[in-house]
Structure formats: structure tokens, C-alpha cells
Design an enzyme around this catalytic site. Structure first.
Site, PDB file in Angstrom:
ATOM      1  N   GLU A   1     -29.124  33.883  11.996  1.00 55.09           N
ATOM      2  CA  GLU A   1     -30.287  33.402  11.256  1.00 55.09           C
ATOM      3  C   GLU A   1     -31.645  33.769  11.871  1.00 55.09           C
ATOM      4  O   GLU A   1     -32.605  34.005  11.165  1.00 55.09           O
ATOM      5  CB  GLU A   1     -30.113  31.890  11.162  1.00 55.09           C
ATOM      6  CG  GLU A   1     -31.298  31.079  10.996  1.00 55.09           C
ATOM      7  CD  GLU A   1     -30.880  29.616  10.954  1.00 55.09           C
ATOM      8  OE1 GLU A   1     -31.564  28.816  11.551  1.00 55.09           O
ATOM      9  OE2 GLU A   1     -29.853  29.304  10.318  1.00 55.09           O
TER      10      GLU A   1
ATOM     11  N   LYS B   1     -29.404  32.612   3.646  1.00 55.73           N
ATOM     12  CA  LYS B   1     -30.499  32.102   4.457  1.00 55.73           C
ATOM     13  C   LYS B   1     -31.802  32.721   4.014  1.00 55.73           C
ATOM     14  O   LYS B   1     -31.875  33.890   3.695  1.00 55.73           O
ATOM     15  CB  LYS B   1     -30.259  32.428   5.916  1.00 55.73           C
ATOM     16  CG  LYS B   1     -29.135  31.597   6.468  1.00 55.73           C
ATOM     17  CD  LYS B   1     -29.030  31.704   7.957  1.00 55.73           C
ATOM     18  CE  LYS B   1     -27.755  31.055   8.441  1.00 55.73           C
ATOM     19  NZ  LYS B   1     -27.700  29.624   8.188  1.00 55.73           N
TER      20      LYS B   1
ATOM     21  N   LYS C   1     -33.223  13.755  -2.569  1.00 54.82           N
ATOM     22  CA  LYS C   1     -31.823  13.963  -2.171  1.00 54.82           C
ATOM     23  C   LYS C   1     -30.949  12.837  -2.713  1.00 54.82           C
ATOM     24  O   LYS C   1     -29.939  13.069  -3.365  1.00 54.82           O
ATOM     25  CB  LYS C   1     -31.739  14.007  -0.649  1.00 54.82           C
ATOM     26  CG  LYS C   1     -30.330  13.912  -0.109  1.00 54.82           C
ATOM     27  CD  LYS C   1     -30.353  13.489   1.354  1.00 54.82           C
ATOM     28  CE  LYS C   1     -28.949  13.216   1.855  1.00 54.82           C
ATOM     29  NZ  LYS C   1     -28.121  14.426   1.902  1.00 54.82           N
TER      30      LYS C   1
ATOM     31  N   GLU D   1     -14.821  15.330  14.432  1.00 54.95           N
ATOM     32  CA  GLU D   1     -16.272  15.202  14.664  1.00 54.95           C
ATOM     33  C   GLU D   1     -16.902  13.934  14.057  1.00 54.95           C
ATOM     34  O   GLU D   1     -18.073  13.929  13.688  1.00 54.95           O
ATOM     35  CB  GLU D   1     -17.025  16.461  14.175  1.00 54.95           C
ATOM     36  CG  GLU D   1     -16.535  17.737  14.841  1.00 54.95           C
ATOM     37  CD  GLU D   1     -17.299  19.002  14.440  1.00 54.95           C
ATOM     38  OE1 GLU D   1     -18.409  18.906  13.899  1.00 54.95           O
ATOM     39  OE2 GLU D   1     -16.764  20.101  14.673  1.00 54.95           O
TER      40      GLU D   1
ATOM     41  N   CYS E   1     -21.624  30.725  10.315  1.00 57.57           N
ATOM     42  CA  CYS E   1     -21.745  30.549   8.875  1.00 57.57           C
ATOM     43  C   CYS E   1     -22.255  31.875   8.320  1.00 57.57           C
ATOM     44  O   CYS E   1     -23.071  32.522   8.955  1.00 57.57           O
ATOM     45  CB  CYS E   1     -22.733  29.445   8.562  1.00 57.57           C
ATOM     46  SG  CYS E   1     -22.212  27.875   9.234  1.00 57.57           S
TER      47      CYS E   1
ATOM     48  N   ARG F   1     -29.202  18.972   0.844  1.00 55.82           N
ATOM     49  CA  ARG F   1     -28.885  18.844   2.262  1.00 55.82           C
ATOM     50  C   ARG F   1     -30.138  18.989   3.108  1.00 55.82           C
ATOM     51  O   ARG F   1     -30.918  19.904   2.906  1.00 55.82           O
ATOM     52  CB  ARG F   1     -27.867  19.896   2.723  1.00 55.82           C
ATOM     53  CG  ARG F   1     -26.612  19.952   1.915  1.00 55.82           C
ATOM     54  CD  ARG F   1     -25.754  18.723   2.058  1.00 55.82           C
ATOM     55  NE  ARG F   1     -25.518  18.362   3.450  1.00 55.82           N
ATOM     56  CZ  ARG F   1     -24.872  17.272   3.819  1.00 55.82           C
ATOM     57  NH1 ARG F   1     -24.425  16.425   2.916  1.00 55.82           N
ATOM     58  NH2 ARG F   1     -24.687  17.021   5.095  1.00 55.82           N
TER      59      ARG F   1
ATOM     60  N   HIS G   1     -17.615  30.132  15.697  1.00 57.20           N
ATOM     61  CA  HIS G   1     -17.703  30.074  14.236  1.00 57.20           C
ATOM     62  C   HIS G   1     -19.115  30.439  13.828  1.00 57.20           C
ATOM     63  O   HIS G   1     -20.084  30.009  14.452  1.00 57.20           O
ATOM     64  CB  HIS G   1     -17.368  28.666  13.733  1.00 57.20           C
ATOM     65  CG  HIS G   1     -17.763  28.437  12.304  1.00 57.20           C
ATOM     66  ND1 HIS G   1     -17.081  29.012  11.261  1.00 57.20           N
ATOM     67  CD2 HIS G   1     -18.784  27.748  11.757  1.00 57.20           C
ATOM     68  CE1 HIS G   1     -17.676  28.658  10.125  1.00 57.20           C
ATOM     69  NE2 HIS G   1     -18.707  27.898  10.395  1.00 57.20           N
TER      70      HIS G   1
ATOM     71  N   HIS H   1     -18.773  24.565   0.326  1.00 59.70           N
ATOM     72  CA  HIS H   1     -20.048  24.033  -0.157  1.00 59.70           C
ATOM     73  C   HIS H   1     -19.941  23.510  -1.581  1.00 59.70           C
ATOM     74  O   HIS H   1     -20.878  22.966  -2.125  1.00 59.70           O
ATOM     75  CB  HIS H   1     -21.136  25.097  -0.075  1.00 59.70           C
ATOM     76  CG  HIS H   1     -21.352  25.581   1.335  1.00 59.70           C
ATOM     77  ND1 HIS H   1     -20.637  26.634   1.855  1.00 59.70           N
ATOM     78  CD2 HIS H   1     -22.146  25.136   2.318  1.00 59.70           C
ATOM     79  CE1 HIS H   1     -21.007  26.816   3.114  1.00 59.70           C
ATOM     80  NE2 HIS H   1     -21.921  25.926   3.423  1.00 59.70           N
TER      81      HIS H   1
HETATM   82  N1  GLN Z   1     -17.885  22.573  13.787  1.00 59.53           N
HETATM   83  C1  GLN Z   1     -18.881  22.360  12.795  1.00 59.53           C
HETATM   84  C2  GLN Z   1     -18.279  21.587  11.643  1.00 59.53           C
HETATM   85  O1  GLN Z   1     -17.137  21.782  11.364  1.00 59.53           O
HETATM   86  C3  GLN Z   1     -19.411  23.658  12.266  1.00 59.53           C
HETATM   87  C4  GLN Z   1     -20.426  23.442  11.198  1.00 59.53           C
HETATM   88  C5  GLN Z   1     -21.148  24.691  10.763  1.00 59.53           C
HETATM   89  O2  GLN Z   1     -20.684  25.769  10.884  1.00 59.53           O
HETATM   90  N2  GLN Z   1     -22.309  24.545  10.215  1.00 59.53           N
HETATM   91  O3  GLN Z   1     -18.952  20.821  10.984  1.00 59.53           O
HETATM   92 ZN    ZN Z   2     -20.163  27.122   9.150  1.00 59.36          ZN
END
Ligand code: GLN
Ligand code: ZN
Length: 754
Positions: A606, A114, A18, A485, A645, A516, A643, A696
Site C-alpha cells: 500500500e 487501494k 456506518k 484473534e 491483502c 469499515r 499474509h 469482503h
Molecule cells: N490476521 C489478520 C486477520 O485475520 C489479517 C487481517 C488482514 O489481512 N487485514 O484478521
Molecule cells: Zn488480508
């Protein structure tokens, strides 16, 4: 019995690959220096496996980014937009993996998906009508030779033809079946080449065989392998399956000219039954996946021995193997210096699993397996009762009833109340939560952890970052803000640390995609909230702005899915325990003046079972209620976001709506926008923020691009239900691309509003 593994972690015990790759991306080291690190990792793994006494040692399980991407390059299935950039081979590869923006052009990365029911992600190969599949690479051969030079004749592992064609995305009119002939030819050529090099066994990974298969799928599979195996020459071929059982094609699989068949006896609910009922073909080797490649608990030798004894009745030659590649577990316990001994003795990472395979070999070859030291020690370990039980939590979970899962009033009424309360413009803009985790932020966290920075100073630092982040968002003009965050290393680990019942590791890194990695915490005991987890930061952030500040939590299903789960209680039980704790936090945020709370369920999709028939009972029936329980206690005027992904949830769209959130944001920028049609068809009730750009990749999306994305969304989704946001958190990005990207996003929103 011999032993085998399907693959080994390749990122390096201390994530050496990495760090080297990222240095290479930043231009700090050369390709040769990167290759040197890669070679060191391979050689380290090779020696480790050899010294453990492993009989079938894999090669070509190494990758600079992803195995499917490697296979696409090997088979010449690389879109021209990458090959025509005029970059070196390695850089062309990385352009397909990560996108490229520079003096040679501007291209997005291939889509990423995934990998079955894991938290690993693969790059989706693209095939169009002009794609000419043929053997066009040397990596598997080079790595085989490299190991051979080091004195080890390895078992090369390559993604199988069926799985490769099933996972590819077809851009033109041709479909998988149209590529059978040329794909089979490429794989035959591969076998021939390996025969020349002196390989004895080759493993073709065919996890797609454990999914629900149609008659067409089975035909594709058999057509491919009839051709591939027709003149395989001297090499022996293993069809390696994992992540489930092969109930739809067991007969065909056994009927083809494979020399070995790899089955998963861990996740394959029906694997044992299939072998017992149908028998196992004479003369073929059964690679029995009995050591779990996905979790970190010590193998239970008594159980394993039972399986092997049952299999012995049907199969004459058995190789003891892992259930899947060890890619999905961390490298070695040797680097865990802080775990208590009584905890550590229950753990087994990749290196320790090699040890388990060796012990199992000793046990099964003994005249009295149950009397071996190895067996007795293992039996004693599994007989111990684990501490960490919490009766109050168990009682609360047991007492949950239907009404605990229902939020009142119903959605439509809440939506009205919330529109009145927030008075947001049409197409409100927001982000998914995290802002760039700069070197400065990471180093402060590290200093705090090491005790070099006092709690007081660390908190001051975080507050300062939050203040900068809020000011930046106000300057950019976003509507619903986030605190950024900065206090979080990771969206799951952070919460795990605030929960009783979790255990943390220091170095248990597992590759998630490319460079990652994630470090999943371990569910050890019953879970409860030890203390408020986020309230302090959210309240501080809200105090700095008049705009709504989203509280930011991770949901129970995602916390569980991204942890190493217990195997002594059900996933449902664990999910409800975590839901209890997150619900307390939600109510605490609300009580402290936070009006919008986002509960991320990034990983909900997932762990959906691979077979549709298992979806409801094995998963959705507890996962959706667990989420609903988290927010069913809030006031109507509190807005709940979630949310996810990836937008691959067309097939569970009703269940997603049924999570009963007020707003859902999700990734949509890299996949085609078909999800929008599905939302429309299903009259999706929840407000939506389909991501308008891909976080990404380091590319900066232009304002026009974003307007175009919103325009497409607007055609299918009522304007008053549409939000504008990036497709995921920004923590992996730098400020350099984040700030202009968000500025373009807001500019696009302003223009669309007009
Ligand atoms: N709230 C998280 C962030 O913004 C969500 C991350 C994610 O969906 N993997 O990092
Ligand atoms: Zn996400």
C-alpha cells in the site's frame, strides 16, 4: 488569500453513517431513515466549515460507499449484472458495492482497490465494449442544491475524467482512449448543468496525474480536457491533484483552460521546484496544498509560510488548501477525552485543520505574519522537544548489520525440514487468522475496557471463545489452525497497545472502505515491546489441539503503515524500531512451542511510492529488510507465514519472494488470476495460498466454485507449494456465512486431493 479543502470525512464524527448503513443492510431501518442520517452528517459538516470561515466549501464529497462508485453510477458505467437485478436505485448501488445474494439473484461485488498510497479503498468501475458513458445521475446536483438551500454556495467535487478512465477496468477490447469523446461529453454536460444551477467553481479530482505518465496518458488527459473545457461556460474549473507532484505533465496541466490548479506541497516532492522553475500561468488560481490531509500533527506555520512566500513569486492568486481530502484523517479532537493536554496540543484532526486554515489566512494577511499571536504560539509548540525517547532502542537500530537480515539455512533446505516436521496433506487448508467478531465478543471487550468485566473474567471469556474456535476448526477439518484473534480490536491497535511509544485515541476513526473504519494508533516516541503480546493466547490455543496452531502477529511495515507516523524521524527508523519489538515476540512464541508463526504484512504494497523511480530508495530498501529482521532469528523447523491483502504485487514479485517467508497467503479471488501467471513466470519460491473466496462479501462460495479456483491455481503452481485458504481474515463476517464457507473450502480441498 482564501482557503479551501478538497473534501471532508463523511462517515460522521461518531461513525453515524456506518451504523446507519449497517442497520439498513440488516433490514432494521428504511432507506429514508438512512438518508436522514446522511443528510444530518452533511448538514453538520457544512455548518462547521462555514463557521470556520472556510472560503471554498466542498459538496458531493459525501458518499454512501465510495466516490469512484458514485462516479460510475453518475456516468452510467454500471455493469448490467447489477442494474438487471431489479432493485431500487440505492440497493443496486449497494449490490455493486457489496455483492448481492437473495431472491433477485446472486452477484459478486465490484473489485476493490487501494486508493493510491492510502488505506482507503475504492470500488473499481468496470467498462466493457457496450458501456455507454453519459451523464446519468443527479447526486452532485442534488447535494449542491441541498447546500444552496442551506445558504452555502459550495464547490462541487467530482472525480475527474482522466482519473476515472485510468482507474476503470476494461472488460472488452475497448480501452480508455476509445471513451474520450463520450466521457468528455458527459463531463461537459455536467458543467453545463452546474452552470445552470449557479455554481461558480467545480473541482475535478485528478490524482492520477501524480503517477508516472506515458505519452499516451498525457494525450488521454489533454484530449479529455480540451474537449471538456472547450465550452465550460461560466463555471470555473479546478484541476485538483494530490498524493504527489505532477512532474510528468506540469506543462500540459498549465496549458489547458483550467481556472485553478491544485498542487500538493506535502507529498509532492517536486511541486515547489516545478512552480519555481516553470512559473505559474497568469490568471489562474493556485490551490496550494500546504496543510497535510493525511496526518494528525499540527501544521508548522513557519514552514508553510515559507512555501507560500516562495509561491507568491510565481502565482498571483493563491488559495491555501489541504494537501488532499481530509477523508484520511479523523473528524474532531473534541471527542478525545483521554488524551493528555501536552499530547493533544500537537494533534490536528479535520475540524482542527479547518482552524489551521483560518489561522493561516489571518497570518498571511497580516503585515507582519511572524508577529501574529497565531504564528508565535505555533512556533513555540514546534520548538518543544517531545518526551518518549529511548536511547537503547536507537542504539540497537543503529547497530543492525547485513547479517541481521538473513535467515539461515536457505529456503529450500528449510522447506524440506518443515515438510518432514509437519507432514501436512497436499493443499493444506488454513485461514488468515481472525474468526467472526460477534456482538458478544465486541461487547465483552467493551465491558472489560469500561471496567465492567474483571481482567480475570475477560480472560476466561477469551479462552472460552478460543476453545470454541479450535473445536469448530477441528470439526470443519482444517489443517493449520488459528486461535481466532478474539482478544484483538484491530490488527494494528492491539499491538500498538502492547508497545511503548504508541499513543491511542478514542474516536480517531478513518474510513477504510464502505462502512469499515480504522482507528490508527499514533507513533509518538521510540518503540519498544513492553510485554509479551500474544504468547499467552497462542500457547493456550495450542494446548487444545494436536494440529499446528499458527501464532499470529502483525508485521512492522503494516503496523507503521496503519499508524499515524512521526514526522520528526524517518519511516525507516520507525519501521526498524517496530521490527525489533516484533522479532522479540516471534522468538518468544517459538520458545513457547509455537511451530508456525504468521506475520501479516497486509499493508506492505500500500505505501509503495506512486512513482516507480522512488520505489527502491524511498521504500523497499527498508521495508523488506524490516520484515526479514523480524524472522531471521528463528529455527529452520519453524514455519514463517505472511499474509498480504490484495494480489497487486506483480511488479514487486521479486521483493515479495525476498521477504523470505516460508508461506504467503494473499487475496486473489476478486482480482483476475493473472498474479498466478506472474508467480509461475518468476519461479516464485515461497509457498502460496491465493485466497479461494472473497471474505469482503457475505456470499457463501460453493464447493464447486472453490474447486474451480484451485484448479486454475494448480495449472500454474506446483501442487506441493499450494495452500487453500480464504483471502483475508474472517473478523468482519458472521458465523452464519463463515461456517458453511469453510466447510465448502475443506470439502473442495478433499476433493482436489483425491
Ligand atoms: N490476521 C489478520 C486477520 O485475520 C489479517 C487481517 C488482514 O489481512 N487485514 O484478521
Ligand atoms: Zn488480508
Amino acid at each position: 488569500m482564501k482557503t479551501s479543502i478538497i473534501g471532508y470525512p463523511r462517515i460522521g464524527c461518531l461513525r453515524e453513517l456506518k451504523f446507519a448503513s449497517e442497520k439498513y443492510f440488516r433490514g432494521e431501518i428504511t432507506a429514508a431513515e438512512l438518508e436522514k442520517t446522511a443528510k444530518e452528517i452533511r448538514s453538520y459538516n457544512l455548518n462547521l466549515q462555514k463557521n470556520s470561515g472556510l472560503d471554498f466549501i466542498p459538496s458531493n464529497d459525501f458518499s454512501f460507499y465510495d466516490g469512484i462508485l458514485d462516479t460510475a453510477f453518475l456516468l452510467n458505467a454500471v455493469p448490467e449484472r447489477y442494474t438487471s437485478l431489479g432493485l431500487s436505485a440505492l440497493d443496486t448501488y449497494f449490490a455493486a458495492a457489496r455483492g448481492y445474494q437473495g431472491d433477485k439473484g446472486d452477484v459478486k461485488a465490484l473489485a476493490m482497490k487501494k486508493w493510491y498510497n492510502t488505506n482507503y479503498h475504492y470500488m473499481v468501475a468496470e467498462i466493457d465494449d457496450s458501456t455507454e458513458i453519459k451523464l446519468n445521475g443527479t447526486k452532485p446536483f442534488d447535494l449542491f442544491k441541498e447546500a444552496l438551500d442551506a445558504g452555502v454556495k459550495t464547490k462541487p467535487v467530482v472525480i475527474g475524467a482522466f482519473t476515472f478512465l485510468k482507474l476503470a477496468r476494461y472488460k472488452g477490447t475497448k480501452k480508455a482512449a476509445d471513451f474520450v469523446k463520450e466521457t468528455a461529453k458527459a463531463y461537459s454536460d455536467l458543467l453545463k448543468k452546474f452552470a445552470e444551477l449557479g455554481a461558480e467553481w467545480i473541482q475535478f479530482d485528478e490524482p492520477s496525474l501524480v503517477k508516472d505518465l506515458t505519452a499516451e496518458d498525457i494525450k488521454l488527459f489533454t484530449d479529455l480536457y480540451k474537449a471538456i473545457l472547450a465550452d465550460k461556460g461560466s463555471v470555473k474549473v479546478i484541476a485538483q491533484t494530490y498524493f504527489g507532484d505532477v512532474r510528468d505533465c506540469y506543462r500540459e496541466l498549465c496549458g489547458l483552460d483550467f481556472d485553478g490548479i491544485g498542487l500538493d506541497f506535502y507529498e509532492g516532492k517536486k511541486s515547489l521546484e516545478l512552480v519555481e522553475k516553470n512559473g505559474f500561468p497568469k490568471g489562474k488560481v493556485l490551490f496550494a496544498g500546504v496543510v497535510n490531509g493525511k496526518n494528525i500533527w499540527r501544521n508548522n506555520y513557519a514552514k508553510t509560510l515559507n512555501i507560500l512566500n516562495t509561491l507568491k513569486k510565481s502565482a498571483s492568486e493563491i488559495v491555501i488548501s489541504t494537501s488532499c481530502s481530509l477523508l484520511h484523517v479523523p473528524c474532531t479532537l473534541a471527542n478525545e477525552t483521554k488524551l493528555a493536554e501536552n499530547v493533544k496540543k500537537h494533534f490536528s484532526y479535520a475540524e482542527e485543520k479547518l482552524g489551521e486554515l483560518a489561522e493561516l489566512k489571518t497570518i498571511v494577511s497580516s503585515a507582519a505574519p511572524e508577529n501574529t499571536e497565531e504564528f508565535k504560539k505555533n512556533a513555540a509548540l514546534h520548538a518543544e522537544t517531545r518526551e518518549g525517547s529511548n536511547q537503547a532502542v536507537k542504539d540497537k537500530v543503529a547497530a543492525l548489520t547485513e547479517k541481521d537480515f538473513v535467515r539461515l539455512p536457505a529456503f529450500a533446505e528449510r522447506e524440506k525440514i518443515q515438510k518432514d516436521r509437519f507432514k501436512l496433506p497436499l493443499f493444506p487448508t488454513t485461514t488468515i487468522g481472525s474468526f467472526p467478531q460477534t456482538a458478544e465478543v465486541k461487547s465483552a471487550r467493551k465491558q472489560f475496557r469500561n471496567g465492567e468485566l474483571s481482567a480475570e473474567n475477560y480472560e476466561k471469556f477469551i479462552e472460552q471463545k478460543i476453545a470454541e474456535c479450535v473445536a469448530l476448526q477441528e470439526e470443519i477439518g482444517l489443517d493449520v489452525l488459528v486461535h481466532g484473534e478474539f482478544e484483538r480490536n484491530d490488527m494494528v491497535e492491539y499491538f500498538g497497545e502492547c508497545l511503548d511509544g504508541y499513543i491511542f485515541t478514542e474516536k480517531a476513526w478513518v474510513q477504510s472502505y464502505g462502512t469499515r473504519c480504522v482507528k490508527p494508533p499514533v507513533v509518538w516516541g521510540d518503540i519498544s515491546r513492553a510485554k509479551p503480546m500474544t504468547v499467552r493466547w497462542s500457547v493456550y490455543a495450542q494446548s487444545l489441539t494436536k494440529k499446528p496452531m499458527k501464532g499470529m502477529l502483525t508485521g512492522p511495515v503494516t503496523i507503521l503503515n496503519w499508524s499515524f507516523p512521526r514526522e520528526d524521524i524517518t519511516l525507516k527508523e520507525s519501521a526498524f524500531q517496530i521490527a525489533l519489538a516484533i522479532r522479540e515476540e516471534v522468538l518468544d512464541l517459538e520458545a513457547n512451542g509455537i511451530s508456525i508463526i504468521q506475520v501479516d504484512e497486509a499493508a506492505l504494497r500500500e505505501k509503495l511510492p506512486l512513482r516507480k523511480s522512488d520505489w527502491k530508495e524511498d521504500y523497499l530498501d527498508w521495508a523488506i529488510p524490516a520484515f526479514r529482521y523480524v524472522h531471521s532469528g528463528v529455527k529452520p523447523e519453524t514455519q514463517i507465514h505472511t499474509h498480504m491483502c490484495y494480489s497487486e504485487f506483480a511488479d514487486i514479485i521479486k521483493e515479495i519472494d525476498d521477504m523470505d517467508a516460508d508461506v504467503i497467503t494473499f487475496e486473489a479471488s476478486r482480482s483476475d488470476l493473472t498474479i498466478l501467471d506472474v508467480l509461475k513466470e518468476n519461479n516464485f519460491r515461497t509457498e502460496v495460498g491465493p485466497g479461494v473466496y472473497d471474505i469482503h462479501s457475505p456470499r457463501v462460495p460453493s464447493k464447486e466454485e472453490i474447486i474451480e479456483a484451485v484448479r486454475k491455481m494448480k495449472e500454474r503452481i506446483p501442487a506441493e507449494k499450494l495452500w487453500i485458504n480464504p483471502d483475508c481474515g474472517l473478523k468482519t463476517r458472521g458465523n452464519a456465512e463463515t461456517v458453511p464457507s469453510l466447510k465448502n473450502l475443506v470439502a473442495a480441498a478433499l476433493e482436489v486431493r483425491k
